[in-house]
Write an enzyme that holds these catalytic residues in place. Sequence first.
Site, short mmCIF file in Angstrom:
data_model
loop_
_atom_site.label_atom_id
_atom_site.label_comp_id
_atom_site.label_asym_id
_atom_site.label_seq_id
_atom_site.Cartn_x
_atom_site.Cartn_y
_atom_site.Cartn_z
N CYS A 280 8.34 -9.81 -70.16
CA CYS A 280 7.87 -9.99 -68.89
C CYS A 280 8.03 -11.26 -68.30
CB CYS A 280 6.55 -9.41 -68.65
SG CYS A 280 5.36 -10.10 -69.24
N HIS A 328 0.64 -9.79 -68.00
CA HIS A 328 1.71 -9.05 -67.51
C HIS A 328 2.08 -9.68 -66.36
CE1 HIS A 328 5.21 -6.21 -67.74
NE2 HIS A 328 4.96 -5.85 -66.43
N HIS A 340 10.17 -5.69 -62.78
CA HIS A 340 9.49 -6.35 -64.20
C HIS A 340 10.17 -5.86 -65.40
CE1 HIS A 340 6.37 -2.85 -64.94
NE2 HIS A 340 7.54 -2.46 -64.44
#
Length: 365
Positions: A280, A328, A340
Amino acid sequence: MAAHRKSAHRKPKQRPFTGPAARTAATLALAGAATATSATGAGATPAEPAPTAAQVRAKVDRLYHDAEVATEKYNGAKEKEAAATKAVDTLADEAARRTARLNTARHTLGSMATAQYRTGALDPAVQLALSSDPDTYLERAAQLDRAGDRQTSLLTGIRRQLSGIARVKARADRETEALAARRAELQEHRTAITTKLADARKLLATLTADERAAYERAADAAHGGGPAQADRSATHADRSTARASVAAPDSRAGRAVAFAHGAIGKPYVWGATGPNAFDCSGLTQAAWQAAGVSLPRTTYTQINAGQRVSRSELAPGDLVFFYSGISHVGLYIGGGQMIHAPRPGAPVRIAPIDQMPFAGATRVA
């Protein structure tokens, strides 16, 4: 006599217990039976019921999240390990340069000492008295004085070089210890990641094919749809209302968003920063690098890489962060959507930002 021997070997006749003795024997017999029954079943515990499909899915989700947390710690440790390696290499180069200068000074000093030994056997006053050309001798003596000054300077320089080399070596030793610690930390996080992902795979293997398919559908819905949706998003990106609804605030943000769109469909790989796979924070770092901006490597450092903005102020190119531990990150593209890299097995894709616990956003400076 024979009759006596025969009666001596005859077994006494057994009589049944009566009264209290009979009750005692019965009690002992029952206790023994109970003990035997208990001993027989002592090692047998009731088998725990197998976890339900919902419980397995919850555990897998938790393992994936924990693996992502460990991945960001791994990324941070890897940065520190690289910095420590560079510091050790730099100090090694500096020590080599200082040692070379020291050796040169020692060689020069040795040559001067040899020359003085060859020419300085007699006292200078005696040499002057015996010289046939006093003027020439005095000129040479002045040169010798200057050489003596140079020798003193060389000795002073050598002492400084030795002291400097000792300091550099001490720093190198400390950096080497730090490097060993960083590498141990790196291995610890790597082991945590691989263990959690292996545990997730084992749990998924306990599900039936239909249950696994249901889990994947649910996970895809939570993270923005499956590969097919990602492909459709990429194919129709120019007509996407999510993309067209809000324009990027500047050309750099536009380039970062364009890079992220180009990465759709590429696999998630922990620790990867492209060009063929991403995690990520690796995706957001690579997207902004394509725009000429250098971001730090981890989610918990990227959140401080610009100006914090509220959810209502989001614009394409902003970094959006999730979970309380800032584990994240995605790249906002407008319309409540982001691009993402979700998790292992789920490629880079478009997803709504409200599918995960929102933790904050940053506009890259």
